[in-house]
Scaffold this motif. Sequence first.
Motif, PDB file in Angstrom:
ATOM      1  N   LEU A  99       0.884  -1.161   0.000  1.00 16.38           N
ATOM      2  CA  LEU A  99       0.000   0.000   0.000  1.00 16.38           C
ATOM      3  C   LEU A  99       0.923   1.213   0.000  1.00 16.38           C
ATOM      4  CD1 LEU A  99      -2.830   1.270   0.164  1.00 16.38           C
ATOM      5  CD2 LEU A  99      -2.574   1.224   2.664  1.00 16.38           C
ATOM      6  N   LEU A 100       0.780   2.067  -0.999  1.00 18.00           N
ATOM      7  CA  LEU A 100       1.595   3.269  -1.151  1.00 18.00           C
ATOM      8  C   LEU A 100       0.701   4.491  -1.028  1.00 18.00           C
ATOM      9  CD1 LEU A 100       4.020   5.053  -2.166  1.00 18.00           C
ATOM     10  CD2 LEU A 100       3.301   4.456  -4.499  1.00 18.00           C
ATOM     11  N   LEU A 101       1.055   5.394  -0.129  1.00 16.87           N
ATOM     12  CA  LEU A 101       0.439   6.710  -0.037  1.00 16.87           C
ATOM     13  C   LEU A 101       1.508   7.705  -0.453  1.00 16.87           C
ATOM     14  CD1 LEU A 101      -1.200   6.461   3.509  1.00 16.87           C
ATOM     15  CD2 LEU A 101      -2.210   5.818   1.320  1.00 16.87           C
ATOM     16  N   CYS A 102       1.170   8.626  -1.351  1.00 13.52           N
ATOM     17  CA  CYS A 102       2.198   9.559  -1.819  1.00 13.52           C
ATOM     18  C   CYS A 102       1.594  10.891  -2.224  1.00 13.52           C
ATOM     19  CB  CYS A 102       2.982   8.964  -2.985  1.00 13.52           C
ATOM     20  SG  CYS A 102       2.032   8.687  -4.482  1.00 13.52           S
ATOM     21  N   SER A 103       2.446  11.914  -2.149  1.00 12.34           N
ATOM     22  CA  SER A 103       2.057  13.248  -2.586  1.00 12.34           C
ATOM     23  C   SER A 103       2.229  13.357  -4.102  1.00 12.34           C
ATOM     24  CB  SER A 103       2.919  14.301  -1.880  1.00 12.34           C
ATOM     25  OG  SER A 103       4.271  14.148  -2.258  1.00 12.34           O
ATOM     26  N   ASP A 104       1.705  14.436  -4.647  1.00 10.93           N
ATOM     27  CA  ASP A 104       1.801  14.633  -6.089  1.00 10.93           C
ATOM     28  C   ASP A 104       3.231  14.866  -6.553  1.00 10.93           C
ATOM     29  OD1 ASP A 104       1.705  17.115  -4.796  1.00 10.93           O
ATOM     30  OD2 ASP A 104       0.730  18.110  -6.475  1.00 10.93           O
ATOM     31  N   GLY A 105       4.117  15.243  -5.657  1.00  9.40           N
ATOM     32  CA  GLY A 105       5.529  15.374  -6.025  1.00  9.40           C
ATOM     33  C   GLY A 105       6.144  14.052  -6.451  1.00  9.40           C
ATOM     34  N   LEU A 106       5.542  12.940  -6.036  1.00  6.09           N
ATOM     35  CA  LEU A 106       6.001  11.619  -6.484  1.00  6.09           C
ATOM     36  C   LEU A 106       5.208  11.163  -7.710  1.00  6.09           C
ATOM     37  CD1 LEU A 106       7.927   9.169  -5.511  1.00  6.09           C
ATOM     38  CD2 LEU A 106       5.734   8.102  -5.029  1.00  6.09           C
ATOM     39  N   HIS A 107       3.888  11.130  -7.604  1.00  6.88           N
ATOM     40  CA  HIS A 107       3.109  10.518  -8.689  1.00  6.88           C
ATOM     41  C   HIS A 107       3.132  11.320  -9.990  1.00  6.88           C
ATOM     42  CE1 HIS A 107      -0.589  12.967  -8.436  1.00  6.88           C
ATOM     43  NE2 HIS A 107      -0.602  12.776  -7.130  1.00  6.88           N
ATOM     44  N   ARG A 108       3.501  12.591  -9.935  1.00  7.62           N
ATOM     45  CA  ARG A 108       3.603  13.359 -11.187  1.00  7.62           C
ATOM     46  C   ARG A 108       4.842  13.001 -11.998  1.00  7.62           C
ATOM     47  NH1 ARG A 108       1.749  19.526  -9.835  1.00  7.62           N
ATOM     48  NH2 ARG A 108      -0.411  19.017  -9.336  1.00  7.62           N
ATOM     49  N   VAL A 109       5.869  12.433 -11.356  1.00  4.62           N
ATOM     50  CA  VAL A 109       7.102  12.114 -12.088  1.00  4.62           C
ATOM     51  C   VAL A 109       7.301  10.612 -12.285  1.00  4.62           C
ATOM     52  CG1 VAL A 109       8.265  14.250 -11.443  1.00  4.62           C
ATOM     53  CG2 VAL A 109       8.553  12.227 -10.004  1.00  4.62           C
ATOM     54  N   PHE A 110       6.381   9.784 -11.793  1.00  2.65           N
ATOM     55  CA  PHE A 110       6.453   8.336 -11.973  1.00  2.65           C
ATOM     56  C   PHE A 110       5.231   7.856 -12.744  1.00  2.65           C
ATOM     57  CE2 PHE A 110       9.483   8.406  -8.533  1.00  2.65           C
ATOM     58  CZ  PHE A 110      10.253   7.263  -8.706  1.00  2.65           C
ATOM     59  N   SER A 111       5.450   7.022 -13.727  1.00  2.47           N
ATOM     60  CA  SER A 111       4.326   6.355 -14.384  1.00  2.47           C
ATOM     61  C   SER A 111       3.884   5.200 -13.484  1.00  2.47           C
ATOM     62  CB  SER A 111       4.752   5.813 -15.749  1.00  2.47           C
ATOM     63  OG  SER A 111       5.685   4.753 -15.576  1.00  2.47           O
ATOM     64  N   ASN A 112       2.715   4.664 -13.753  1.00  5.25           N
ATOM     65  CA  ASN A 112       2.263   3.487 -13.001  1.00  5.25           C
ATOM     66  C   ASN A 112       3.241   2.332 -13.171  1.00  5.25           C
ATOM     67  OD1 ASN A 112       0.077   4.952 -12.161  1.00  5.25           O
ATOM     68  ND2 ASN A 112      -1.442   3.699 -13.209  1.00  5.25           N
ATOM     69  N   GLU A 113       3.802   2.194 -14.366  1.00  4.21           N
ATOM     70  CA  GLU A 113       4.762   1.120 -14.632  1.00  4.21           C
ATOM     71  C   GLU A 113       6.024   1.312 -13.791  1.00  4.21           C
ATOM     72  OE1 GLU A 113       3.293   2.969 -17.126  1.00  4.21           O
ATOM     73  OE2 GLU A 113       1.843   1.434 -17.727  1.00  4.21           O
ATOM     74  N   ASP A 114       6.489   2.560 -13.669  1.00  7.42           N
ATOM     75  CA  ASP A 114       7.653   2.862 -12.833  1.00  7.42           C
ATOM     76  C   ASP A 114       7.380   2.507 -11.375  1.00  7.42           C
ATOM     77  OD1 ASP A 114       9.051   3.929 -15.010  1.00  7.42           O
ATOM     78  OD2 ASP A 114       8.586   6.012 -14.492  1.00  7.42           O
ATOM     79  N   LEU A 115       6.216   2.906 -10.872  1.00  2.84           N
ATOM     80  CA  LEU A 115       5.867   2.606  -9.486  1.00  2.84           C
ATOM     81  C   LEU A 115       5.789   1.102  -9.248  1.00  2.84           C
ATOM     82  CD1 LEU A 115       3.135   5.297  -8.738  1.00  2.84           C
ATOM     83  CD2 LEU A 115       5.466   5.202  -7.825  1.00  2.84           C
ATOM     84  N   GLU A 116       5.158   0.399 -10.163  1.00  6.73           N
ATOM     85  CA  GLU A 116       5.030  -1.051 -10.033  1.00  6.73           C
ATOM     86  C   GLU A 116       6.404  -1.716 -10.020  1.00  6.73           C
ATOM     87  OE1 GLU A 116       2.567  -4.749 -12.073  1.00  6.73           O
ATOM     88  OE2 GLU A 116       2.082  -2.680 -12.615  1.00  6.73           O
ATOM     89  N   ARG A 117       7.290  -1.253 -10.875  1.00  6.57           N
ATOM     90  CA  ARG A 117       8.639  -1.820 -10.939  1.00  6.57           C
ATOM     91  C   ARG A 117       9.407  -1.569  -9.637  1.00  6.57           C
ATOM     92  NH1 ARG A 117      10.046   0.410 -15.228  1.00  6.57           N
ATOM     93  NH2 ARG A 117      11.012   2.241 -14.315  1.00  6.57           N
ATOM     94  N   GLU A 118       9.362  -0.333  -9.128  1.00  2.00           N
ATOM     95  CA  GLU A 118      10.082   0.012  -7.900  1.00  2.00           C
ATOM     96  C   GLU A 118       9.537  -0.758  -6.697  1.00  2.00           C
ATOM     97  OE1 GLU A 118      12.841   1.696  -7.598  1.00  2.00           O
ATOM     98  OE2 GLU A 118      12.908   2.390  -9.665  1.00  2.00           O
ATOM     99  N   LEU A 119       8.222  -0.851  -6.576  1.00  2.00           N
ATOM    100  CA  LEU A 119       7.634  -1.590  -5.463  1.00  2.00           C
ATOM    101  C   LEU A 119       7.939  -3.079  -5.576  1.00  2.00           C
ATOM    102  CD1 LEU A 119       4.160   0.157  -5.193  1.00  2.00           C
ATOM    103  CD2 LEU A 119       6.112   0.438  -3.658  1.00  2.00           C
ATOM    104  N   GLY A 120       7.855  -3.610  -6.774  1.00  2.00           N
ATOM    105  CA  GLY A 120       8.093  -5.036  -6.988  1.00  2.00           C
ATOM    106  C   GLY A 120       9.536  -5.452  -6.805  1.00  2.00           C
ATOM    107  N   ALA A 121      10.459  -4.483  -6.815  1.00  2.00           N
ATOM    108  CA  ALA A 121      11.884  -4.795  -6.711  1.00  2.00           C
ATOM    109  C   ALA A 121      12.359  -4.941  -5.276  1.00  2.00           C
ATOM    110  CB  ALA A 121      12.706  -3.709  -7.411  1.00  2.00           C
ATOM    111  N   GLY A 122      11.526  -4.623  -4.296  1.00  2.00           N
ATOM    112  CA  GLY A 122      11.991  -4.659  -2.920  1.00  2.00           C
ATOM    113  C   GLY A 122      10.994  -5.281  -1.974  1.00  2.00           C
ATOM    114  N   THR A 123      11.456  -5.455  -0.737  1.00  2.95           N
ATOM    115  CA  THR A 123      10.589  -5.965   0.320  1.00  2.95           C
ATOM    116  C   THR A 123      10.734  -5.160   1.608  1.00  2.95           C
ATOM    117  OG1 THR A 123      12.250  -7.579   1.012  1.00  2.95           O
ATOM    118  CG2 THR A 123      10.589  -8.331  -0.575  1.00  2.95           C
TER     119      THR A 123
END
Length: 165
Positions: free
Chosen positions: A86-110
Amino acid sequence: QALISGTKAEVVNVGDSRAYHLDPLGLVQVTRDHTMASEAQKEGAFAAAEVAASPWSGALARYLGAGKDIEVDYFGPFEIEKGGWLLLCSDGLHRVFSNEDLERELGAGTDPEAVARTLVEEALKRETDDNVSVALAYRPGPQRVSSTSVEGLEGRTGRKDVSTD
């Protein structure tokens, strides 16, 4: 704001901060923005593709402090599956990341703290034009939910592990 109880999450929002949920099926934006352009899209005045390019894309229609009473949206409860985020974020993050970028970054870690720091650092490298705030919860297994919160410009970090016994 989010509330996690056991393996269930509930989210309320107003404004242009977002919540995303990543599970084995992929990334889903849980919340919707309360900008003038998003509200116009909801009413049929804009197509979805036109919202980001609109001069109204950053103008808030609803936000905390707009008045004594403010309408918020509620989402949930939904299950955070094993391996889910579950990710909560401000627009300073979601405006510069695509959904694919977010999915990749979240999926790369634990580790929520490491992933949150990576997201904030990458948003700053991408020269975001707004503040960057990230709060993450990760469910590695049936007995623990881990979470963290990172503020990009102030450099404050907090971590909390919650037992789901």
